[in-house]
Design an enzyme around this catalytic site. Structure first.
Site, PDB file in Angstrom:
ATOM      1  N   ASP A   1      18.038  14.176  -7.256  1.00 24.55           N
ATOM      2  CA  ASP A   1      17.697  13.860  -5.867  1.00 24.55           C
ATOM      3  C   ASP A   1      18.933  13.898  -4.978  1.00 24.55           C
ATOM      4  OD1 ASP A   1      14.733  12.786  -6.024  1.00 24.55           O
ATOM      5  OD2 ASP A   1      15.810  11.944  -7.731  1.00 24.55           O
TER       6      ASP A   1
ATOM      7  N   ASP B   1      23.076  15.805 -11.016  1.00 22.41           N
ATOM      8  CA  ASP B   1      22.137  14.843 -10.485  1.00 22.41           C
ATOM      9  C   ASP B   1      20.966  15.632  -9.893  1.00 22.41           C
ATOM     10  OD1 ASP B   1      21.163  12.310  -9.336  1.00 22.41           O
ATOM     11  OD2 ASP B   1      21.872  13.147  -7.432  1.00 22.41           O
TER      12      ASP B   1
ATOM     13  N   ASP C   1      25.733  13.980  -5.494  1.00 20.97           N
ATOM     14  CA  ASP C   1      25.844  13.841  -4.047  1.00 20.97           C
ATOM     15  C   ASP C   1      26.205  12.445  -3.569  1.00 20.97           C
ATOM     16  OD1 ASP C   1      22.919  12.539  -2.757  1.00 20.97           O
ATOM     17  OD2 ASP C   1      23.105  12.963  -4.890  1.00 20.97           O
TER      18      ASP C   1
END
Length: 220
Positions: free
Chosen positions: A12, A10, A167
């Protein structure tokens, strides 16, 4: 020995802390509407499902007519794309760790809900683009995370079974739906208790990632 697994990240909250630029873009949009700005922590709570949903959440919070959603979402995406790396930073030790992982034989990819133009802009500006063999963005396919299609597309493009590194709860759900192990970067934008998501391993320092990947590889 089997080939080194592909590592799909991922973006961001996983490789970069983009919240300052996202919050700035949100607040520039709100200013044009005569609305009060939002604190970064509030913007953080709206991040993770793509720009259109971010804008919808901001509009609902500030009481802006949803009939204007498409126009405001388009405005925010264009503005953010132009200024996506003014305040954004790469998390510590990311560059050196990506170099190590590539040296260890891993192919690397990105699977993000960020639009493709903004993704390319920020990867170029922060010196990350050369590390990645494929990028699946939020508008690459008709589906976005947590639908498994983008992650499966990234895995197929890299040509080898992989791991997903992210995250958030969105990333965890995506990995589970795609049938891939998930490694949680715990210093990102997770919005739910860690106990509510499934992950194979967790880290908060990128220097620990190569060893974590090696341990997971040994178990699979």
């Amino acid at each position: 020995m089997s080939p080194a697994p592909a590592l799909i990240f991922d973006l961001d909250g996983s490789l970069i802390d983009s919240l300052p630029d996202l919050a700035a873009a949100v607040n520039r949009m709100l200013a044009t509407e005569g609305r009060q700005p939002m604190a970064p922590d509030q913007v953080r709570s709206f991040v993770g499902d793509g720009a259109k949903i971010l804008v919808a959440r901001v509009m609902a919070e500030r009481g802006i007519d949803m009939a204007r959603h498409d126009a405001l979402a388009g405005r925010l995406v264009a503005d953010y794309t132009e200024r996506s790396a003014e305040l954004t930073t790469v998390y510590p030790h990311v560059h050196e760790t990506l170099e190590t992982l590539r040296s260890d034989g891993h192919r690397l990819g990105i699977c993000t809900n960020k639009p493709a133009a903004a993704t390319a802009s920020v990867l170029d500006a922060l010196g990350l683009a050369p590390f990645f063999d494929c990028v699946i963005a939020g508008d690459t396919l008709a589906e976005r995370k947590p639908h498994p299609a983008p992650l499966r597309a990234a895995s197929a493009a890299l040509g080898v079974h992989g791991l997903f590194i992210g995250d958030s709860e969105v990333d965890a759900r995506t990995a589970e739906a795609a049938g891939l192990p998930f490694l949680l970067f715990s210093a990102g934008y997770l919005r739910v208790p860690r106990s509510e998501i499934h992950f194979t391993g967790v880290f908060d320092d990128f220097r620990d990632l190569p060893q974590l990947v090696a341990r997971v590889r040994a178990l699979t």
